[in-house]
Design a protein around this motif. Structure first.
Motif, mmCIF file in Angstrom:
data_model
loop_
_atom_site.group_PDB
_atom_site.id
_atom_site.type_symbol
_atom_site.label_atom_id
_atom_site.label_comp_id
_atom_site.label_asym_id
_atom_site.label_seq_id
_atom_site.Cartn_x
_atom_site.Cartn_y
_atom_site.Cartn_z
ATOM 1 N N ARG A 191 0.821 -1.212 0.000
ATOM 2 C CA ARG A 191 0.000 0.000 0.000
ATOM 3 C C ARG A 191 0.858 1.267 0.000
ATOM 4 O O ARG A 191 0.621 2.202 -0.775
ATOM 5 C CB ARG A 191 -0.929 -0.005 1.211
ATOM 6 N N GLU A 192 1.864 1.300 0.850
ATOM 7 C CA GLU A 192 2.705 2.494 0.941
ATOM 8 C C GLU A 192 3.507 2.696 -0.343
ATOM 9 O O GLU A 192 3.692 3.828 -0.799
ATOM 10 C CB GLU A 192 3.639 2.378 2.147
ATOM 11 N N TRP A 193 3.987 1.601 -0.931
ATOM 12 C CA TRP A 193 4.760 1.707 -2.174
ATOM 13 C C TRP A 193 3.891 2.290 -3.284
ATOM 14 O O TRP A 193 4.346 3.154 -4.047
ATOM 15 C CB TRP A 193 5.288 0.330 -2.584
ATOM 16 N N ILE A 194 2.658 1.843 -3.391
ATOM 17 C CA ILE A 194 1.750 2.352 -4.424
ATOM 18 C C ILE A 194 1.479 3.832 -4.211
ATOM 19 O O ILE A 194 1.492 4.632 -5.163
ATOM 20 C CB ILE A 194 0.437 1.550 -4.435
ATOM 21 N N GLU A 195 1.268 4.230 -2.961
ATOM 22 C CA GLU A 195 0.999 5.645 -2.681
ATOM 23 C C GLU A 195 2.177 6.527 -3.078
ATOM 24 O O GLU A 195 1.995 7.643 -3.580
ATOM 25 C CB GLU A 195 0.681 5.819 -1.200
ATOM 26 N N ARG A 196 3.397 6.007 -2.871
ATOM 27 C CA ARG A 196 4.595 6.794 -3.206
ATOM 28 C C ARG A 196 4.884 6.802 -4.699
ATOM 29 O O ARG A 196 5.272 7.832 -5.257
ATOM 30 C CB ARG A 196 5.820 6.238 -2.469
ATOM 31 N N ASN A 197 4.741 5.646 -5.332
ATOM 32 C CA ASN A 197 5.216 5.499 -6.712
ATOM 33 C C ASN A 197 4.129 5.566 -7.771
ATOM 34 O O ASN A 197 4.427 5.878 -8.931
ATOM 35 C CB ASN A 197 5.966 4.168 -6.852
ATOM 36 N N LEU A 198 2.890 5.279 -7.408
ATOM 37 C CA LEU A 198 1.778 5.333 -8.360
ATOM 38 C C LEU A 198 0.634 6.128 -7.733
ATOM 39 O O LEU A 198 -0.458 5.601 -7.478
ATOM 40 C CB LEU A 198 1.314 3.917 -8.724
ATOM 41 N N PRO A 199 0.854 7.403 -7.465
ATOM 42 C CA PRO A 199 -0.119 8.189 -6.706
ATOM 43 C C PRO A 199 -1.477 8.342 -7.392
ATOM 44 O O PRO A 199 -2.475 8.613 -6.713
ATOM 45 C CB PRO A 199 0.576 9.542 -6.531
ATOM 46 N N GLU A 200 -1.533 8.185 -8.704
ATOM 47 C CA GLU A 200 -2.803 8.329 -9.420
ATOM 48 C C GLU A 200 -3.567 7.007 -9.541
ATOM 49 O O GLU A 200 -4.667 6.971 -10.070
ATOM 50 C CB GLU A 200 -2.544 8.889 -10.820
ATOM 51 N N ALA A 201 -2.983 5.935 -9.016
ATOM 52 C CA ALA A 201 -3.570 4.608 -9.237
ATOM 53 C C ALA A 201 -4.639 4.286 -8.191
ATOM 54 O O ALA A 201 -4.517 4.614 -7.017
ATOM 55 C CB ALA A 201 -2.489 3.540 -9.220
ATOM 56 N N ARG A 202 -5.674 3.599 -8.665
ATOM 57 C CA ARG A 202 -6.722 3.049 -7.811
ATOM 58 C C ARG A 202 -6.506 1.542 -7.704
ATOM 59 O O ARG A 202 -6.237 0.878 -8.693
ATOM 60 C CB ARG A 202 -8.100 3.329 -8.436
ATOM 61 N N THR A 203 -6.584 1.007 -6.479
ATOM 62 C CA THR A 203 -6.369 -0.433 -6.293
ATOM 63 C C THR A 203 -7.671 -1.197 -6.489
ATOM 64 O O THR A 203 -8.760 -0.723 -6.126
ATOM 65 C CB THR A 203 -5.805 -0.732 -4.893
ATOM 66 N N VAL A 204 -7.547 -2.389 -7.068
ATOM 67 C CA VAL A 204 -8.692 -3.244 -7.372
ATOM 68 C C VAL A 204 -8.392 -4.650 -6.871
ATOM 69 O O VAL A 204 -7.296 -5.185 -7.122
ATOM 70 C CB VAL A 204 -8.982 -3.288 -8.890
ATOM 71 N N VAL A 205 -9.337 -5.254 -6.177
ATOM 72 C CA VAL A 205 -9.139 -6.587 -5.610
ATOM 73 C C VAL A 205 -9.381 -7.662 -6.658
ATOM 74 O O VAL A 205 -10.347 -7.604 -7.430
ATOM 75 C CB VAL A 205 -10.097 -6.804 -4.410
ATOM 76 N N SER A 206 -8.493 -8.670 -6.702
ATOM 77 C CA SER A 206 -8.665 -9.835 -7.570
ATOM 78 C C SER A 206 -8.589 -11.102 -6.723
ATOM 79 O O SER A 206 -8.200 -11.058 -5.556
ATOM 80 C CB SER A 206 -7.597 -9.873 -8.662
ATOM 81 N N SER A 207 -8.942 -12.235 -7.307
ATOM 82 C CA SER A 207 -8.978 -13.489 -6.552
ATOM 83 C C SER A 207 -7.596 -14.018 -6.210
ATOM 84 O O SER A 207 -7.431 -14.789 -5.266
ATOM 85 C CB SER A 207 -9.756 -14.557 -7.335
ATOM 86 N N SER A 208 -6.576 -13.627 -6.964
ATOM 87 C CA SER A 208 -5.193 -14.030 -6.700
ATOM 88 C C SER A 208 -4.267 -13.061 -7.405
ATOM 89 O O SER A 208 -4.691 -12.272 -8.264
ATOM 90 C CB SER A 208 -4.920 -15.460 -7.188
ATOM 91 N N THR A 209 -2.989 -13.116 -7.054
ATOM 92 C CA THR A 209 -2.022 -12.243 -7.720
ATOM 93 C C THR A 209 -1.899 -12.604 -9.206
ATOM 94 O O THR A 209 -1.755 -11.729 -10.055
ATOM 95 C CB THR A 209 -0.646 -12.337 -7.045
ATOM 96 N N ALA A 210 -1.968 -13.892 -9.510
ATOM 97 C CA ALA A 210 -1.859 -14.316 -10.909
ATOM 98 C C ALA A 210 -3.099 -13.930 -11.699
ATOM 99 O O ALA A 210 -3.009 -13.576 -12.886
ATOM 100 C CB ALA A 210 -1.635 -15.819 -10.979
ATOM 101 N N ALA A 211 -4.272 -14.004 -11.075
ATOM 102 C CA ALA A 211 -5.497 -13.577 -11.761
ATOM 103 C C ALA A 211 -5.410 -12.101 -12.126
ATOM 104 O O ALA A 211 -5.927 -11.670 -13.171
ATOM 105 C CB ALA A 211 -6.708 -13.844 -10.878
#
Length: 303
Positions: free
Chosen positions: A111-131
């Motif tokens: 979460r912290e890495w995304i806030e620092r490096n991809l500040p415009e990004a919205r997170t979306v939940v998936s069933s797995s990392t590979a999915a």
């Protein structure tokens, strides 16, 4: 050919753990859910299942705990402990990353890495990392937080790797089989049970006291509600030692007497190799000598 089902699809941390735990001749079979991996073993479709059981940041994996407490018994015969560092994958043509998909546990750990490096990004939940990687391939999202092994299966660009908010985050995985011959004790072992204690004051304390009075060190304790019985809980307990040891067998017998229901979930070597802490008077030899003394008294000895 022996088959090991693992929580897939391909490209997850569980695949990495399955590679560690599998023998050279084993075939690895990805399945969609943890429950499906356990069912594949119970139904005889696979010889073993590899699933995550706990993460040092996000805690226990409830689907694994519930799956082990219900239906036919399965026992853990081995474990793997993997450092959890992620890769962030995108398509080659992606410019600004506006959506990042992954499993909830993965998103929580970056979460912290995304806030620092991809500040415009919205997170979306998936069933797995590979999915999430598959969804990026399809153009549904801009980036996926994945296990490093995912790049071997999905033709995506590595935007970043070794990503983790907590540098020493780790996940423990179990190799589960039907009950049978257990691994031999090594001196650095873990035993697991799930117990349903009586719903009364001090019931859990009494269970833990059975371990404490025998000098057995607890390594994990989790509680999960019993479905259909509001207010009642199962306790998942891990502790040092192997069921083949006298002191561990004595503790399990005492827990079985005290519990409404207790299920043995396995004894196997610890992945970290940490040897059991044994207090004075709590070694297996001490228990053996005490039992021998009682037997002698029963036989009429005055010793």
């Amino acid at each position: 050919m022996p088959r090991i089902a693992y929580f897939g699809p391909q490209g997850t941390f569980t695949e990495q753990a399955a590679r560690v735990l599998a023998a050279a001749e084993d075939e690895l079979l990805p399945v969609e859910t943890i429950g499906a991996a356990l069912s594949a073993v119970r139904d005889g479709e696979c010889d073993a299942a590899c699933v995550p059981v706990e993460n040092s940041v996000e805690g226990p994996v409830s689907a694994t705990l519930d799956g082990l407490a219900e239906r036919a018994p399965l026992v853990a015969t081995a474990e793997a402990l993997l450092p959890v560092h992620f890769s962030v994958l995108t398509r080659e043509d992606v410019g600004t990353v506006r959506t990042v998909a992954s499993h909830p546990h993965a998103l929580a750990q970056v979460r912290e890495w995304i806030e620092r490096n991809l500040p415009e990004a919205r997170t979306v939940v998936s069933s797995s990392t590979a999915a999430a990687a598959v969804a990026v391939q399809r153009g549904e999202y801009d980036a996926a937080v994945t296990a490093p092994v995912a790049v071997e299966h999905y033709p995506l660009r590595v935007l970043a790797t070794e990503v983790a908010d907590v540098a020493d985050a780790r996940t423990r995985f179990l190799l589960l089989r039907p009950p049978g011959r257990l691994p031999e004790p090594t001196g650095a072992d873990r035993t697991s049970i799930v117990a349903a204690a009586a719903n009364r004051t001090g019931a859990l304390a009494e269970l833990l006291a059975e371990l404490a009075t025998r000098g057995i060190n607890l390594t994990r304790l989790d509680a999960r509600p019993i479905k259909g019985n509001f207010g009642l809980y199962r306790f998942f307990i891990d502790f040092e030692g192997h069921v083949a040891e006298t002191r561990i067998g004595d503790a399990l017998a005492a827990l079985r007497r005290r519990c409404n229901n207790v299920r043995f979930l396995g004894s196997h070597p610890r992945a970290d190799g940490v040897e059991a802490t044994i207090d004075p008077g709590a070694a297996n030899q001490d228990f053996d000598e005490a039992f021998d003394w009682v037997a002698a008294v029963r036989a009429g000895s005055s010793a």
